[in-house]
Motif scaffolding. Structure first.
Motif, PDB file in Angstrom:
ATOM      1  N   LEU A   1       0.848  -1.191   0.000  1.00 22.50           N
ATOM      2  CA  LEU A   1       0.000   0.000   0.000  1.00 22.50           C
ATOM      3  C   LEU A   1       0.885   1.244   0.000  1.00 22.50           C
ATOM      4  O   LEU A   1       1.646   1.476   0.931  1.00 22.50           O
ATOM      5  N   ASP A   2       0.775   2.034  -1.063  1.00 19.09           N
ATOM      6  CA  ASP A   2       1.627   3.220  -1.192  1.00 19.09           C
ATOM      7  C   ASP A   2       0.892   4.525  -0.914  1.00 19.09           C
ATOM      8  O   ASP A   2       1.482   5.597  -0.986  1.00 19.09           O
ATOM      9  N   THR A   3      -0.402   4.427  -0.637  1.00 17.58           N
ATOM     10  CA  THR A   3      -1.166   5.648  -0.417  1.00 17.58           C
ATOM     11  C   THR A   3      -2.215   5.438   0.665  1.00 17.58           C
ATOM     12  O   THR A   3      -2.691   4.326   0.858  1.00 17.58           O
ATOM     13  N   GLN A   4      -2.547   6.498   1.387  1.00 15.64           N
ATOM     14  CA  GLN A   4      -3.577   6.400   2.422  1.00 15.64           C
ATOM     15  C   GLN A   4      -4.940   6.661   1.792  1.00 15.64           C
ATOM     16  O   GLN A   4      -5.150   7.676   1.137  1.00 15.64           O
ATOM     17  N   MET A   5      -5.869   5.705   1.982  1.00 10.12           N
ATOM     18  CA  MET A   5      -7.181   5.834   1.372  1.00 10.12           C
ATOM     19  C   MET A   5      -8.194   5.025   2.155  1.00 10.12           C
ATOM     20  O   MET A   5      -7.840   4.051   2.809  1.00 10.12           O
ATOM     21  N   ASP A   6      -9.438   5.441   2.068  1.00 11.90           N
ATOM     22  CA  ASP A   6     -10.516   4.742   2.759  1.00 11.90           C
ATOM     23  C   ASP A   6     -10.605   3.289   2.277  1.00 11.90           C
ATOM     24  O   ASP A   6     -10.563   3.022   1.070  1.00 11.90           O
ATOM     25  N   ILE A   7     -10.751   2.356   3.215  1.00 17.55           N
ATOM     26  CA  ILE A   7     -10.745   0.940   2.879  1.00 17.55           C
ATOM     27  C   ILE A   7     -11.920   0.566   1.981  1.00 17.55           C
ATOM     28  O   ILE A   7     -11.813  -0.320   1.119  1.00 17.55           O
ATOM     29  N   ASP A   8     -13.055   1.228   2.129  1.00 16.32           N
ATOM     30  CA  ASP A   8     -14.209   0.929   1.272  1.00 16.32           C
ATOM     31  C   ASP A   8     -13.928   1.293  -0.184  1.00 16.32           C
ATOM     32  O   ASP A   8     -14.371   0.602  -1.107  1.00 16.32           O
ATOM     33  N   LYS A   9     -13.205   2.385  -0.390  1.00 14.88           N
ATOM     34  CA  LYS A   9     -12.844   2.769  -1.760  1.00 14.88           C
ATOM     35  C   LYS A   9     -11.880   1.747  -2.377  1.00 14.88           C
ATOM     36  O   LYS A   9     -11.964   1.434  -3.559  1.00 14.88           O
ATOM     37  N   ILE A  10     -10.979   1.246  -1.541  1.00 11.34           N
ATOM     38  CA  ILE A  10     -10.041   0.216  -2.024  1.00 11.34           C
ATOM     39  C   ILE A  10     -10.795  -1.045  -2.424  1.00 11.34           C
ATOM     40  O   ILE A  10     -10.535  -1.631  -3.472  1.00 11.34           O
ATOM     41  N   LYS A  11     -11.760  -1.453  -1.599  1.00 14.68           N
ATOM     42  CA  LYS A  11     -12.554  -2.646  -1.906  1.00 14.68           C
ATOM     43  C   LYS A  11     -13.320  -2.468  -3.206  1.00 14.68           C
ATOM     44  O   LYS A  11     -13.369  -3.384  -4.040  1.00 14.68           O
ATOM     45  N   ARG A  12     -13.927  -1.320  -3.404  1.00 17.97           N
ATOM     46  CA  ARG A  12     -14.686  -1.074  -4.634  1.00 17.97           C
ATOM     47  C   ARG A  12     -13.770  -1.113  -5.859  1.00 17.97           C
ATOM     48  O   ARG A  12     -14.163  -1.592  -6.928  1.00 17.97           O
ATOM     49  N   LYS A  13     -12.551  -0.627  -5.699  1.00 13.41           N
ATOM     50  CA  LYS A  13     -11.606  -0.650  -6.823  1.00 13.41           C
ATOM     51  C   LYS A  13     -11.199  -2.087  -7.158  1.00 13.41           C
ATOM     52  O   LYS A  13     -11.101  -2.452  -8.335  1.00 13.41           O
TER      53      LYS A  13
END
Length: 381
Positions: free
Chosen positions: A293-305
């Motif tokens: 993981l190279d960037t901080q982001m909401d986990i829900d957005k990561i799951k959708r991606k």
């Protein structure tokens, strides 16, 4: 007198006892461990690989030299004739009871010949649990590659595809038994892994080191078509395979990479009747863990991606199949099982009879992130 009678009774029994007059040691045979089959100018070309089992058995420590690899080659109007010619040119008896792998060329697949399976099933020494591959590469090259650290070819992907598949699940290995049974079923798709080699990845001192790998697969549909697909084109198959153990997925968000590994997807494929024909709803439920993981982001957005990427993989494989008159997602088998009457009434014989670019009605993917490491979905500062 009694003693003489006793001796007379014992002597015949001694003569009937078996001895060690026909004892054979491991050095008394040449052991074929892999058989490759090509077809050219109306003749089968059979390749065999010999491995010195005596040398393998002595490997308590790492060997200092690579064991020799012998590759035999003969032609014949049938596989049996070619094998017999090989036996005529050996220095000791050939033993085929230890064959662990079969490799068949693209030319053989184009012939759609049943002779290979027929030969395997008629020979009582050959095992149906042996691995089977297709190839577009030279058999001479494939069979001449040794294992790493001076180990024999028995320690390569040619013989141990399951080990590679468990750590990176893309194209599932297949046995002779499954290969044969799949091709006898109507509407069944057989994905035959394709094996090749390259010398671009590993080096040994200053020399490029040849290594074997699965570069794709031949997708065989009930003896109708057998096109070759690259690994990328088959990326959607892994999501409809329960045996998928560890499979990598990489996505890019905000110009940064996120890497994850997913395991054991659960899927459902349901035929739905729409606009006068059957289409398919596909559901995939899969769990995984983030490894990079190279960037901080909401986990829900990561799951959708990730869900979007998995959906894209399935669509890519489906579209590639449409272009090549193939059914890599095995949608036809599901339609045949669940809607047999429709299949028979429409006289379906090949993928183009039941598939077109709009045959996938809906793809629903659900991703669960079980583990983000000790950083709680945040990059290391």
């Amino acid at each position: 007198m009694f003693r003489i009678c006793k001796i007379c009774l014992i002597l015949p029994l001694i003569l009937l006892l078996s001895g060690c007059w026909d004892e054979k040691t491991i050095q008394d045979f040449h052991y074929i461990t892999a058989i490759g089959i090509d077809f050219k100018d109306g003749e089968y070309i059979v390749y065999t690989q010999l491995v010195d089992f005596a040398a393998v058995a002595k490997m308590e420590a790492k060997p200092t030299q690579s064991p020799p690899v012998y590759v035999g080659k003969q032609k014949g109007r049938s596989i049996s004739i070619a094998i017999n010619k090989l036996m005529r040119n050996t220095q000791q008896s050939l033993y085929i009871g230890h064959v662990s792998t079969f490799v068949i060329s693209e030319n053989v697949l184009k012939q759609q010949s049943a002779e290979i399976v027929d030969y395997i099933y008629r020979n009582q020494l050959l095992r149906y649990s042996a691995n089977i591959f297709g190839t577009k590469s030279s058999m001479d090259e494939l069979f001449s590659i040794n294992g790493y650290f001076n180990l024999s070819p028995l320690y390569t992907t040619l013989y141990l595809p399951e080990d590679v598949y468990r750590s990176r699940s893309y194209i599932e290995p297949i046995t002779v038994q499954r290969y044969y049974s799949n091709q006898r079923e109507k509407a069944s798709t057989t994905i035959l892994p394709s094996i090749s080699w390259n010398d671009k990845v590993w080096k040994e001192k200053d020399k490029n080191r040849k290594s074997l790998y699965m570069d794709g697969a031949f997708v065989i549909y009930y003896k109708v078509s057998q096109p070759w697909f690259s690994e990328k084109e088959l990326s959607g198959v892994r999501w409809l395979t329960k045996r998928t153990n560890k499979t990598p997925v990489s996505i890019n968000m905000n110009k940064q990479d996120i890497y994850a590994s997913f395991s054991h997807p659960q899927h459902k494929v349901k035929p739905v009747f729409k606009d006068g024909k059957y289409k398919f709803d596909i559901e995939v439920d899969v769990s995984g863990k983030i490894l990079g993981l190279d960037t901080q982001m909401d986990i829900d957005k990561i799951k959708r991606k990730f869900e979007s990427q998995i959906k894209k993989d399935i669509q890519t494989t489906f579209k590639s199949g449409i272009q090549k008159n193939a059914d890599p997602l095995s949608l036809g088998k599901i339609l045949y099982i669940k809607e047999t009457k429709y299949w028979q009434e429409n006289h379906i014989k090949e993928p183009t009879d039941f598939l077109d670019k709009d045959s996938i009605h809906d793809i629903n993917v659900k991703v669960h992130i079980l583990n983000t490491g000790g950083l709680e979905a945040k990059p290391l500062q």
